[in-house]
Design an enzyme around this catalytic site. Structure first.
Site, PDB file in Angstrom:
ATOM      1  N   ARG A 190       1.203  -1.388  -0.381  1.00  0.00           N
ATOM      2  CA  ARG A 190      -0.267  -0.082  -0.133  1.00  0.00           C
ATOM      3  C   ARG A 190       1.011   1.144   0.043  1.00  0.00           C
ATOM      4  NH1 ARG A 190      -2.939   2.562   5.541  1.00  0.00           N
ATOM      5  NH2 ARG A 190      -3.960   4.066   4.868  1.00  0.00           N
ATOM      6  N   TYR A 234       4.562   4.623   3.247  1.00  0.00           N
ATOM      7  CA  TYR A 234       4.272   4.390   4.186  1.00  0.00           C
ATOM      8  C   TYR A 234       5.468   2.828   4.524  1.00  0.00           C
ATOM      9  CZ  TYR A 234      -0.538   5.629   4.660  1.00  0.00           C
ATOM     10  OH  TYR A 234      -1.614   6.514   4.715  1.00  0.00           O
ATOM     11  N   ASN A 247      -2.569   2.249  16.320  1.00  0.00           N
ATOM     12  CA  ASN A 247      -2.235   2.859  14.766  1.00  0.00           C
ATOM     13  C   ASN A 247      -4.119   2.954  14.081  1.00  0.00           C
ATOM     14  OD1 ASN A 247      -2.521   4.504  12.378  1.00  0.00           O
ATOM     15  ND2 ASN A 247      -0.653   3.024  11.687  1.00  0.00           N
ATOM     16  N   HIS A 275      -9.723  10.119  11.848  1.00  0.00           N
ATOM     17  CA  HIS A 275      -9.776  11.046  11.595  1.00  0.00           C
ATOM     18  C   HIS A 275     -11.541  11.236  11.517  1.00  0.00           C
ATOM     19  CE1 HIS A 275      -6.394  11.393  10.002  1.00  0.00           C
ATOM     20  NE2 HIS A 275      -6.425  10.374   9.410  1.00  0.00           N
ATOM     21  N   LEU A 330       2.301   6.215  10.574  1.00  0.00           N
ATOM     22  CA  LEU A 330       3.746   5.950   9.938  1.00  0.00           C
ATOM     23  C   LEU A 330       4.544   7.211   9.095  1.00  0.00           C
ATOM     24  CD1 LEU A 330       2.834   2.648   8.775  1.00  0.00           C
ATOM     25  CD2 LEU A 330       4.489   2.645   9.242  1.00  0.00           C
ATOM     26  N   ARG A 361      -0.481  16.037   5.716  1.00  0.00           N
ATOM     27  CA  ARG A 361      -1.065  15.480   4.118  1.00  0.00           C
ATOM     28  C   ARG A 361      -2.028  16.270   4.024  1.00  0.00           C
ATOM     29  NH1 ARG A 361      -0.608   9.107   5.235  1.00  0.00           N
ATOM     30  NH2 ARG A 361      -1.768   9.485   2.755  1.00  0.00           N
TER      31      ARG A 361
HETATM   32  C1  DQA Z   1      -1.458   6.413   8.878  1.00  0.00           C
HETATM   33  C2  DQA Z   1      -2.540   7.524   8.708  1.00  0.00           C
HETATM   34  C3  DQA Z   1      -4.115   7.976   8.585  1.00  0.00           C
HETATM   35  O1  DQA Z   1      -4.272   8.686   7.689  1.00  0.00           O
HETATM   36  C4  DQA Z   1      -4.447   6.738   7.173  1.00  0.00           C
HETATM   37  O2  DQA Z   1      -5.670   7.150   6.589  1.00  0.00           O
HETATM   38  C5  DQA Z   1      -3.415   6.072   7.529  1.00  0.00           C
HETATM   39  C6  DQA Z   1      -1.860   5.515   8.211  1.00  0.00           C
HETATM   40  C7  DQA Z   1      -0.459   6.019   9.024  1.00  0.00           C
HETATM   41  O3  DQA Z   1      -0.083   5.130   9.911  1.00  0.00           O
HETATM   42  O4  DQA Z   1       0.429   7.056   8.519  1.00  0.00           O
HETATM   43  O5  DQA Z   1      -4.460   4.536   7.474  1.00  0.00           O
HETATM   44  O6  DQA Z   1      -2.458   5.878  10.566  1.00  0.00           O
END
Ligand code: DQA
Length: 142
Positions: free
Chosen positions: A18, A23, A74, A80, A101, A107
């Site tokens: 992904r 990431y 996480n 959000h 991560l 962003r």
């Molecule tokens: C995340 C950041 C989030 O905005 C995103 O939707 C993720 C990964 C991160 O680990 O950077 O799924 O949580």
């Protein structure tokens, strides 16, 4: 030894494939294995859980009390959107550290709001897989 749950939310099972430019290339299993290796020297015992379902994550947070000394969370995109996860974090007496991560603040605009940050003990973001390690370090020294 402190017992800590490392809890990952939606799409984090897709790590490695992904958006690796955001990431990283490591899979969730690789990240978890590396955390497991480091946990012993930090005096921590780790359990791991990943779910794409908000309700599962809520159930796990509700069961922290009495079972764990802390959690690293996480919550992926639920960070959000989910007032329910925020309420669950507020309801537990177990400290929860929010982890990302990437650095959501750097962003898209819609990632800048975290419902969890105000409820979490602290937040570690932007350090790739090391974010998890840094969060665990807090449990090790506190
Ligand atoms: C995340 C950041 C989030 O905005 C995103 O939707 C993720 C990964 C991160 O680990 O950077 O799924 O949580």
């Amino acid at each position: 030894m402190k017992k800590i749950l490392v809890l990952n939310g939606p799409n984090l099972n897709m790590l490695g494939k992904r958006e690796p430019e955001i990431y990283g290339a490591a899979t969730l299993d690789e990240i978890n294995n590396s955390l497991k290796q480091k946990a012993g020297s930090m005096g921590l015992m780790l359990d791991f859980c990943q779910s794409n379902h908000e309700g599962d994550l809520l159930d796990r947070i509700q069961k922290l009390d009495g079972e764990y000394d802390g959690a690293v969370l996480n919550a992926g995109a639920f960070t959000h959107t989910s007032i329910a996860l925020r309420d669950a974090v507020l309801a537990t007496s177990v400290p929860v550290v929010e982890v990302h991560l990437s650095d959501p603040a750097a962003r898209e605009r819609y990632r800048r709001r975290s419902y969890l940050s105000g409820a979490a003990k602290g937040v570690v973001s932007g350090f790739g897989a090391r974010s998890y390690e840094l969060a665990l370090y807090w449990f090790a020294v506190s």
